[in-house]
Design an enzyme around this catalytic site. Structure first.
Site, PDB file in Angstrom:
ATOM      1  N   THR A  58       0.822  -1.204   0.000  1.00 46.60           N
ATOM      2  CA  THR A  58       0.000   0.000   0.000  1.00 46.60           C
ATOM      3  C   THR A  58       0.858   1.256   0.000  1.00 46.60           C
ATOM      4  O   THR A  58       0.447   2.296  -0.504  1.00 46.60           O
ATOM      5  CB  THR A  58      -0.941  -0.022   1.222  1.00 46.60           C
ATOM      6  OG1 THR A  58      -1.778  -1.162   1.091  1.00 46.60           O
ATOM      7  CG2 THR A  58      -1.804   1.212   1.317  1.00 46.60           C
ATOM      8  N   TYR A 108      -8.342   0.690  -3.685  1.00 45.37           N
ATOM      9  CA  TYR A 108      -7.076   1.100  -4.294  1.00 45.37           C
ATOM     10  C   TYR A 108      -6.343  -0.146  -4.755  1.00 45.37           C
ATOM     11  O   TYR A 108      -6.750  -1.269  -4.453  1.00 45.37           O
ATOM     12  CB  TYR A 108      -6.206   1.888  -3.291  1.00 45.37           C
ATOM     13  CG  TYR A 108      -5.689   1.023  -2.167  1.00 45.37           C
ATOM     14  CD1 TYR A 108      -6.479   0.728  -1.065  1.00 45.37           C
ATOM     15  CD2 TYR A 108      -4.408   0.465  -2.233  1.00 45.37           C
ATOM     16  CE1 TYR A 108      -6.013  -0.088  -0.054  1.00 45.37           C
ATOM     17  CE2 TYR A 108      -3.937  -0.351  -1.214  1.00 45.37           C
ATOM     18  CZ  TYR A 108      -4.748  -0.628  -0.132  1.00 45.37           C
ATOM     19  OH  TYR A 108      -4.296  -1.445   0.866  1.00 45.37           O
ATOM     20  N   THR A 143       1.615  -4.241   4.331  1.00 52.93           N
ATOM     21  CA  THR A 143       1.436  -4.545   5.759  1.00 52.93           C
ATOM     22  C   THR A 143       0.902  -5.960   6.008  1.00 52.93           C
ATOM     23  O   THR A 143       1.092  -6.507   7.087  1.00 52.93           O
ATOM     24  CB  THR A 143       0.463  -3.546   6.431  1.00 52.93           C
ATOM     25  OG1 THR A 143      -0.813  -3.633   5.782  1.00 52.93           O
ATOM     26  CG2 THR A 143       0.985  -2.128   6.382  1.00 52.93           C
ATOM     27  N   ASP A 144       0.227  -6.557   5.007  1.00 51.22           N
ATOM     28  CA  ASP A 144      -0.450  -7.844   5.250  1.00 51.22           C
ATOM     29  C   ASP A 144       0.515  -8.931   5.731  1.00 51.22           C
ATOM     30  O   ASP A 144       0.179  -9.713   6.624  1.00 51.22           O
ATOM     31  CB  ASP A 144      -1.147  -8.335   3.972  1.00 51.22           C
ATOM     32  CG  ASP A 144      -2.394  -7.533   3.633  1.00 51.22           C
ATOM     33  OD1 ASP A 144      -2.777  -6.655   4.432  1.00 51.22           O
ATOM     34  OD2 ASP A 144      -2.986  -7.784   2.564  1.00 51.22           O
ATOM     35  N   LYS A 154       0.257  -7.703  12.984  1.00 52.47           N
ATOM     36  CA  LYS A 154      -0.788  -6.788  12.507  1.00 52.47           C
ATOM     37  C   LYS A 154      -2.061  -7.055  13.287  1.00 52.47           C
ATOM     38  O   LYS A 154      -2.511  -8.202  13.358  1.00 52.47           O
ATOM     39  CB  LYS A 154      -1.012  -7.001  11.002  1.00 52.47           C
ATOM     40  CG  LYS A 154      -1.942  -5.973  10.367  1.00 52.47           C
ATOM     41  CD  LYS A 154      -1.997  -6.108   8.842  1.00 52.47           C
ATOM     42  CE  LYS A 154      -2.858  -4.986   8.270  1.00 52.47           C
ATOM     43  NZ  LYS A 154      -2.944  -5.033   6.797  1.00 52.47           N
ATOM     44  N   GLU A 191      -2.161 -28.593  28.269  1.00 45.78           N
ATOM     45  CA  GLU A 191      -3.332 -29.486  28.181  1.00 45.78           C
ATOM     46  C   GLU A 191      -3.093 -30.614  27.177  1.00 45.78           C
ATOM     47  O   GLU A 191      -3.855 -31.562  27.109  1.00 45.78           O
ATOM     48  CB  GLU A 191      -4.563 -28.683  27.775  1.00 45.78           C
ATOM     49  CG  GLU A 191      -5.094 -27.761  28.875  1.00 45.78           C
ATOM     50  CD  GLU A 191      -6.376 -27.056  28.448  1.00 45.78           C
ATOM     51  OE1 GLU A 191      -7.433 -27.705  28.399  1.00 45.78           O
ATOM     52  OE2 GLU A 191      -6.292 -25.846  28.158  1.00 45.78           O
TER      53      GLU A 191
HETATM   54  N1  ASP Z   1      -2.729  -5.584   0.911  1.00 42.73           N
HETATM   55  C1  ASP Z   1      -1.721  -4.583   1.155  1.00 42.73           C
HETATM   56  C2  ASP Z   1      -0.382  -5.276   1.174  1.00 42.73           C
HETATM   57  O1  ASP Z   1      -0.096  -5.976   2.118  1.00 42.73           O
HETATM   58  C3  ASP Z   1      -2.005  -3.903   2.443  1.00 42.73           C
HETATM   59  C4  ASP Z   1      -0.993  -2.892   2.913  1.00 42.73           C
HETATM   60  O2  ASP Z   1       0.105  -2.771   2.415  1.00 42.73           O
HETATM   61  O3  ASP Z   1      -1.334  -2.161   3.867  1.00 42.73           O
HETATM   62  O4  ASP Z   1       0.357  -5.140   0.242  1.00 42.73           O
END
Ligand code: ASP
Length: 358
Positions: A42, A55, A121-122, A194, A315
């Site tokens: 992103t 996007y 971020t993923d 995340k 457990e």
């Molecule tokens: N789907 C995007 C990615 O991981 C999300 C992000 O970058 O925030 O490339």
């Protein structure tokens, strides 16, 4: 003055005021060199308007990314390379190996002081942890990302990038393993995760806390990273490395063993269960797991719960069933470590030791 101009002005004022990171970077009168490896995400995403949710990741190239944050050139001499341009949901072994090999080449060069990787971020926590285990240098390697595309109102990418360069250019960041800088916080690769699908403040290090903070390039380190990493890691990769298949399977009410059997039939050499609670699962699922463990498939119990340790023999009788407990690693990081572990051994005691140490 629009918001972006206001941000630029704030940055300019703060850069002018100086910062510990900048002061140490310029101590010898020469700026450090930081190489920026772009992979997409992103932070390189673009939308048709600045106020729409939809996007596409990976639209902006590394040169545009560097040009968008000219302030970072006061912190370091920057060179950019495009490794990939994908949403990190599409991250794969080919890009991982390309990235790891290139970082190892760069950090071996005497004129390179640090590396910044821009990423989605993923899956940034998986890539960061993978690199933390296979990069062989104490020089700073810093991943950064953004939750909002570059075209968005209040895009978070430019300041995250600026802060990541500040950390990568700072000698004090050396020896901390691979770091992730997002939203003013410096996370260790083994600890961050995340936690929100959309919030800018999505990354937390819930079990062990932050390595440090960085505000407009001003850095404070609080502690070292958890676990062995980089120069103390035994794991290596090269062009020919084939990482064994490991699947993550989530436990749930009324679970049977069919999906575990299916993973093994599909070629998984290891299975990570995102268990309920402390790595638990139904009796039929546990029976299936134990059956495969007996046949040499390495089975790790982790948890679908957002935070907490998965302990051995709580457990579930791991000793009797031949299972491995993930301890502080969430399922996605347990999978990374298990894949690398399987390049060394299938011995579950040895692999449990890796989970203790890394
Ligand atoms: N789907 C995007 C990615 O991981 C999300 C992000 O970058 O925030 O490339």
């Amino acid at each position: 003055m629009n918001r972006r101009d206001a941000l630029m002005l704030t940055l300019a004022v703060l850069i002018g005021a100086g910062s510990p990171a900048r002061a140490s970077a310029q101590a010898g009168g020469k700026l450090p060199t930081v190489v920026v490896l772009a992979t997409g995400g992103t932070i390189a995403g673009a939308a048709a308007s600045d106020v729409q949710a939809g996007y596409t990741s990976g639209q902006v190239g590394v040169d545009q990314l560097l040009a968008a944050v000219p302030q970072a050139k006061k912190l370091a001499v920057l060179r950019g390379e495009q490794i990939a341009n994908i949403g990190s949901q599409d991250m794969n072994d080919e890009v991982w190996l390309k990235l790891a090999i290139r970082i190892n080449e760069l950090v071996a060069m005497p004129d390179v002081d640090g590396v910044v990787v821009t990423h989605g971020t993923d899956t940034i926590e998986e890539t960061a942890y993978f690199l933390n285990l296979v990069v062989k240098s104490s020089k700073p390697v810093v991943l950064t990302a953004a939750m909002r595309p570059s075209t968005a109102l209040s895009a978070d990418g430019p300041l995250n990038f600026y802060n990541a360069v500040a950390v990568a250019a700072n000698k004090a960041a050396a020896g901390h393993g691979v770091l992730v800088v997002v939203n003013d916080w410096i996370h260790g690769a083994s600890s961050l995760t995340k936690t929100s699908t959309t919030a800018v403040q999505t990354f937390l290090s819930p079990l062990s806390g932050l390595i440090g903070t960085v505000a407009y390039g001003v850095i404070e380190f609080y502690r070292g990273p958890v676990g062995k990493h980089t120069t103390t890691s035994i794991f290596t990769v090269d062009k020919g490395t084939a990482l064994p298949r490991v699947d993550i399977i989530m436990a749930h009410e009324n679970m049977d063993g069919a999906i575990i059997d299916a993973a093994v039939a599909a070629g998984a050499k290891g299975v990570v269960i995102a268990g309920v609670g402390n790595g638990n699962m139904t009796k039929p699922a546990l029976d299936a797991l134990a059956k495969h463990a007996k046949n040499g498939i390495v089975c790790v119990r982790s948890s679908r719960v957002a935070t907490g340790q998965v302990g051995r023999n709580v457990e579930v009788d791991d000793d009797k069933l031949g299972l491995v407990a993930s301890l502080g690693l969430n399922p996605q990081k347990a999978r990374v470590l298990l894949r690398l572990a399987l390049t060394k051994t299938r011995d579950t005691k040895e692999i449990q030791r890796y989970f203790d140490e890394y």
